[in-house]
Scaffold this motif. Structure first.
Motif, short mmCIF file in Angstrom:
data_model
loop_
_atom_site.label_atom_id
_atom_site.label_comp_id
_atom_site.label_asym_id
_atom_site.label_seq_id
_atom_site.Cartn_x
_atom_site.Cartn_y
_atom_site.Cartn_z
N ASN A 276 0.73 -1.26 0.01
CA ASN A 276 -0.03 -0.07 -0.01
C ASN A 276 0.86 1.26 -0.21
N PHE A 277 0.83 1.84 -1.14
CA PHE A 277 1.55 3.11 -1.18
C PHE A 277 1.26 4.37 -0.36
N GLY A 278 -0.19 4.28 0.19
CA GLY A 278 -0.70 5.24 0.96
C GLY A 278 -0.54 5.14 2.44
N GLU B 268 16.21 0.53 -9.26
CA GLU B 268 16.30 -0.79 -9.17
C GLU B 268 14.99 -1.65 -9.28
N THR B 269 14.00 -1.00 -8.58
CA THR B 269 12.70 -1.78 -8.36
C THR B 269 11.93 -2.35 -9.60
N PRO B 270 11.41 -3.32 -9.36
CA PRO B 270 10.59 -3.81 -10.63
C PRO B 270 9.42 -3.17 -10.52
N ASN B 271 9.09 -2.59 -9.32
CA ASN B 271 7.65 -2.00 -8.85
C ASN B 271 7.42 -0.75 -10.07
N ILE B 272 6.30 -0.70 -10.91
CA ILE B 272 6.12 0.50 -11.76
C ILE B 272 4.91 1.11 -11.61
N HIS B 273 4.03 0.51 -11.09
CA HIS B 273 2.47 0.85 -10.74
C HIS B 273 2.12 0.71 -9.47
N PHE B 274 2.61 1.61 -8.38
CA PHE B 274 2.39 1.66 -7.18
C PHE B 274 0.84 2.21 -6.96
N CYS B 275 0.23 1.54 -5.89
CA CYS B 275 -1.22 2.14 -5.90
C CYS B 275 -1.32 2.12 -4.34
N THR B 276 -2.49 2.79 -3.82
CA THR B 276 -2.82 2.76 -2.51
C THR B 276 -4.07 1.73 -2.36
N VAL B 277 -4.55 1.51 -1.40
CA VAL B 277 -5.86 0.71 -1.16
C VAL B 277 -7.03 1.26 -1.82
N ARG B 278 -6.94 2.73 -1.40
CA ARG B 278 -8.26 3.49 -2.18
C ARG B 278 -8.21 3.55 -3.59
N ASP B 279 -6.92 3.63 -4.12
CA ASP B 279 -6.91 3.29 -5.86
C ASP B 279 -7.47 2.08 -6.38
N PHE B 280 -7.14 1.09 -5.39
CA PHE B 280 -7.29 -0.25 -5.99
C PHE B 280 -8.87 -0.42 -5.74
N VAL B 281 -9.52 -0.12 -4.93
CA VAL B 281 -11.07 -0.21 -4.59
C VAL B 281 -11.77 0.73 -5.72
N ALA B 282 -11.24 1.85 -5.84
CA ALA B 282 -11.61 2.65 -7.05
C ALA B 282 -11.40 1.79 -8.36
N MET B 283 -10.45 1.30 -8.88
CA MET B 283 -10.37 0.53 -10.20
C MET B 283 -11.53 -0.48 -9.87
N CYS B 284 -11.52 -1.29 -9.08
CA CYS B 284 -12.76 -2.22 -8.92
C CYS B 284 -13.85 -1.98 -9.24
N GLU B 285 -14.13 -0.80 -8.53
CA GLU B 285 -15.90 -0.21 -8.98
C GLU B 285 -15.64 0.33 -10.32
N GLU B 286 -14.82 0.81 -10.83
CA GLU B 286 -14.77 1.10 -12.20
C GLU B 286 -15.04 -0.03 -13.14
#
Length: 218
Positions: A132-134, A160-178
């Motif tokens: 969670n980036f939040g 060096e990180t392979p992580n390229i699309h950090f998100c927060t919990v709220r971001d993820f919930v909003a994507m699921c709703e969308e």
């Protein structure tokens, strides 16, 4: 000598001390019904897949990007193929699995939304976990240090990180709703791996949760 620490249920084998796994992986495993079909995407060294095979008698398969991870899994007798979540999920037929699991990998994909859609095409349910980036430490590092976060949950430097699309919990919930996806279960964990005792969708959980775990369906 192994000592049983929990009793078998629904035909699953008893869990022994040798079957202790990482806390977040245990929580994922607890969501999986025994005897089901499971695809573990980004399965790393096979810790979760091996546990599910041993203790829940699942028909498990794995997909892993790294050569080392595939070798480790195959050495354990796990049926794991080398592949990329961004490119290779289309090779699986619709409804091939009861569960499609993506643990701590979504943020490393190039097209998270498309990957999530694929999970729920090939699996009846998707189980997804991510950092969670939040979390308050990430906010502190950005606000007061002016630096990209680096901590036990995000240990690799930004270059060096392979992580390229950090998100927060709220971001993820909003994507699921969308995407009109149903959130069947959700939880957030603090830095010690304990569940945060508050609504997983709340601002407080988004602030104090170090990582999040969701079970989704269409």
């Amino acid at each position: 000598m192994n000592h049983t620490v929990s009793n078998a249920t629904n035909g699953a084998a008893p869990v022994t001390h040798s079957d202790r796994i990482r806390v977040d992986l245990q929580l994922i495993a607890d969501m999986v019904e025994p005897g089901t079909r499971v695809l573990d995407i980004g399965c790393s060294d096979g810790e979760l897949l091996g546990y599910l095979t041993r203790t829940k008698n699942v028909d498990g398969r794995g997909l892993e990007l790294s050569n080392e991870g595939v070798r480790n899994c195959v050495a354990q007798g796990l049926p794991v193929m080398q592949g990329d979540a961004d490119r290779d999920l289309g090779d699986y037929p619709d409804g091939a699995f009861d569960y499609a699991i993506l643990s701590q990998t979504l943020q490393a994909t190039h097209r998270p939304k498309e990957v999530l859609s694929e999970l729920l095409r090939i699996g009846n349910k998707a189980i997804v976990s991510f950092p969670n980036f939040g979390h308050w430490r990430a906010r502190f590092d950005l606000m007061f240090r002016g630096r990209m976060p680096q901590n036990p949950n995000l240990p690799i430097m930004w270059y060096e990180t392979p992580n390229i699309h950090f998100c927060t919990v709220r971001d993820f919930v909003a994507m699921c709703e969308e995407m009109n996806l149903k959130i069947e279960r959700s939880m957030v964990l603090n830095e010690s791996g304990s569940r945060v005792s508050m609504d997983s969708h709340s601002g407080f959980a988004n602030f104090f949760g170090n990582q999040a775990l969701f079970m989704l369906s269409k």
